[in-house]
Scaffold this motif. Structure first.
Motif, PDB file in Angstrom:
ATOM      1  N   PHE A  27       8.702  34.486 -48.760  1.00 50.26           N
ATOM      2  CA  PHE A  27       9.078  33.685 -49.977  1.00 50.26           C
ATOM      3  C   PHE A  27       9.257  34.078 -51.300  1.00 50.26           C
ATOM      4  O   PHE A  27       8.601  35.099 -51.598  1.00 50.26           O
ATOM      5  N   ASP A  28      10.285  33.475 -51.909  1.00 52.07           N
ATOM      6  CA  ASP A  28      10.606  33.656 -53.532  1.00 52.07           C
ATOM      7  C   ASP A  28      10.214  32.587 -54.200  1.00 52.07           C
ATOM      8  O   ASP A  28      10.431  31.471 -53.820  1.00 52.07           O
ATOM      9  N   ILE A  29       9.297  32.710 -55.074  1.00 53.73           N
ATOM     10  CA  ILE A  29       8.986  31.849 -56.122  1.00 53.73           C
ATOM     11  C   ILE A  29       9.410  31.961 -57.414  1.00 53.73           C
ATOM     12  O   ILE A  29       9.140  33.161 -57.855  1.00 53.73           O
ATOM     13  N   TYR A  30      10.302  31.250 -57.889  1.00 49.82           N
ATOM     14  CA  TYR A  30      10.879  31.489 -59.198  1.00 49.82           C
ATOM     15  C   TYR A  30      10.919  30.437 -60.019  1.00 49.82           C
ATOM     16  O   TYR A  30      10.848  29.134 -59.693  1.00 49.82           O
ATOM     17  N   GLY A  31      10.801  30.819 -61.407  1.00 53.45           N
ATOM     18  CA  GLY A  31      11.202  29.795 -62.583  1.00 53.45           C
ATOM     19  C   GLY A  31      11.872  30.462 -63.555  1.00 53.45           C
ATOM     20  O   GLY A  31      11.815  31.523 -63.980  1.00 53.45           O
ATOM     21  N   GLY A  32      12.710  29.705 -64.360  1.00 53.99           N
ATOM     22  CA  GLY A  32      13.649  30.159 -65.423  1.00 53.99           C
ATOM     23  C   GLY A  32      14.047  28.909 -66.279  1.00 53.99           C
ATOM     24  O   GLY A  32      13.664  28.069 -66.203  1.00 53.99           O
ATOM     25  N   ILE A  33      14.758  29.622 -67.346  1.00 56.73           N
ATOM     26  CA  ILE A  33      15.414  28.768 -68.375  1.00 56.73           C
ATOM     27  C   ILE A  33      17.059  29.016 -68.169  1.00 56.73           C
ATOM     28  O   ILE A  33      17.135  30.287 -68.109  1.00 56.73           O
ATOM     29  N   ARG A  34      17.491  28.015 -67.959  1.00 54.94           N
ATOM     30  CA  ARG A  34      19.016  28.060 -68.064  1.00 54.94           C
ATOM     31  C   ARG A  34      19.728  27.528 -69.305  1.00 54.94           C
ATOM     32  O   ARG A  34      19.528  26.209 -69.462  1.00 54.94           O
ATOM     33  N   LEU A  35      20.601  28.080 -70.056  1.00 57.58           N
ATOM     34  CA  LEU A  35      21.173  27.412 -71.388  1.00 57.58           C
ATOM     35  C   LEU A  35      22.711  27.891 -70.985  1.00 57.58           C
ATOM     36  O   LEU A  35      23.122  28.935 -70.681  1.00 57.58           O
ATOM     37  N   THR A  36      23.436  26.750 -71.614  1.00 56.32           N
ATOM     38  CA  THR A  36      24.964  26.952 -71.522  1.00 56.32           C
ATOM     39  C   THR A  36      25.582  26.718 -72.982  1.00 56.32           C
ATOM     40  O   THR A  36      25.232  25.662 -73.587  1.00 56.32           O
ATOM     41  N   PHE A  37      26.485  27.675 -73.410  1.00 56.89           N
ATOM     42  CA  PHE A  37      27.093  27.503 -74.583  1.00 56.89           C
ATOM     43  C   PHE A  37      28.459  27.996 -74.551  1.00 56.89           C
ATOM     44  O   PHE A  37      28.844  28.804 -74.377  1.00 56.89           O
ATOM     45  N   GLY A  38      29.304  26.817 -74.165  1.00 60.03           N
ATOM     46  CA  GLY A  38      30.683  26.955 -73.998  1.00 60.03           C
ATOM     47  C   GLY A  38      30.823  27.727 -72.854  1.00 60.03           C
ATOM     48  O   GLY A  38      30.645  27.411 -71.747  1.00 60.03           O
ATOM     49  N   GLN A  39      31.577  29.057 -72.850  1.00 66.43           N
ATOM     50  CA  GLN A  39      32.128  29.992 -71.843  1.00 66.43           C
ATOM     51  C   GLN A  39      31.034  30.691 -71.369  1.00 66.43           C
ATOM     52  O   GLN A  39      30.819  31.516 -70.482  1.00 66.43           O
ATOM     53  N   PHE A  40      29.655  30.298 -71.859  1.00 60.73           N
ATOM     54  CA  PHE A  40      28.668  31.375 -71.445  1.00 60.73           C
ATOM     55  C   PHE A  40      27.475  30.707 -71.036  1.00 60.73           C
ATOM     56  O   PHE A  40      27.057  29.709 -71.742  1.00 60.73           O
ATOM     57  N   ALA A  41      26.759  31.243 -69.997  1.00 57.69           N
ATOM     58  CA  ALA A  41      25.709  30.600 -69.157  1.00 57.69           C
ATOM     59  C   ALA A  41      24.512  31.560 -69.312  1.00 57.69           C
ATOM     60  O   ALA A  41      24.968  32.718 -68.546  1.00 57.69           O
ATOM     61  N   PHE A  42      23.548  31.701 -69.806  1.00 59.23           N
ATOM     62  CA  PHE A  42      22.393  32.262 -69.575  1.00 59.23           C
ATOM     63  C   PHE A  42      21.394  31.905 -68.803  1.00 59.23           C
ATOM     64  O   PHE A  42      21.205  30.714 -68.565  1.00 59.23           O
ATOM     65  N   ASP A  43      20.743  32.722 -68.089  1.00 58.46           N
ATOM     66  CA  ASP A  43      19.499  32.670 -66.989  1.00 58.46           C
ATOM     67  C   ASP A  43      18.322  33.467 -67.351  1.00 58.46           C
ATOM     68  O   ASP A  43      18.740  34.762 -67.035  1.00 58.46           O
ATOM     69  N   PHE A  44      17.262  33.121 -67.563  1.00 55.24           N
ATOM     70  CA  PHE A  44      16.177  33.866 -68.006  1.00 55.24           C
ATOM     71  C   PHE A  44      14.946  33.457 -67.129  1.00 55.24           C
ATOM     72  O   PHE A  44      14.827  32.292 -66.983  1.00 55.24           O
TER      73      PHE A  44
END
Length: 193
Positions: free
Chosen positions: A1-18
């Motif tokens: 099983f994979d358990i994950y959590g994160g933050i996703r942010l989008t700024f125009g052409q850029f999408a960040f996932d931490f």
């Protein structure tokens, strides 16, 4: 099983996932060498040494970026890090990137689409220390290239996968029990999925 959590942010052409991922493998069975020549393994400890670690659960943190400079191109560098990769005691850093080219929707009937994509990454692994005497795990490079056809929510993807691992290095990393007598594994050979 994979358990994950994160933050996703989008700024125009850029999408960040931490975020972070915990890999949980319930009901694992530790294996031991079953003979003094170390040619077979068993879930029973006969005193010839451990073949696998007792618990391969581990966690890692990651950072990913998706850059979409134009609507048909996505470029995605990423990095993952774990201080205890697969319970081996070895730190592991995995870094690489993806490239995806989506075909124009005008080329296809409604609800259909297609793409080509590829990925290349490298794994830097430290010293295995779970059994007391440390030894260096092999670093390796992984890559894939393929294409896909989409229809509504469905995707058919065909992809070539490969690594630069030798069969001996693959055995060392995977613990493939079918390779115990030879000390090698075919699990890391090139394949099409």
């Amino acid at each position: 099983f994979d358990i994950y959590g994160g933050i996703r942010l989008t700024f125009g052409q850029f999408a960040f996932d931490f975020g972070g991922i915990y890999y949980w493998y319930p009901n694992e069975t530790q294996l031991f060498y079953a003979d003094p020549l170390l040619l077979s393994v068993s879930p029973t400890n006969f005193g010839f040494g451990q073949f696998t670690v007792k618990d391969t659960d581990f966690w890692e943190v990651y950072g990913k970026l998706t850059w979409t400079p134009i609507d048909w191109l996505a470029i995605g560098p990423y990095v993952y890090y774990s201080p205890n990769w697969l319970g081996t005691g070895a730190p592991g850093t995995y870094a690489g990137g993806t490239v995806k080219v989506t075909m124009p929707t005008a080329w296809f009937p409604s609800d259909w689409g297609a793409y080509v994509s590829g990925e290349a990454a490298h794994y830097w692994l430290g010293n295995f220390s779970a059994f007391g005497v440390p030894f260096d795990l092999p670093d390796y490079t992984y890559w894939n290239i393929g294409a896909g056809i989409t229809y509504k929510i469905f995707t058919f993807d065909i992809r070539y996968h490969d690594t630069d691992l030798s069969r001996q290095q693959c055995f060392l990393l995977t613990g493939d029990v079918s390779g115990v007598a030879r000390g090698e594994s075919k699990w890391c050979d090139a394949t099409i999925i």
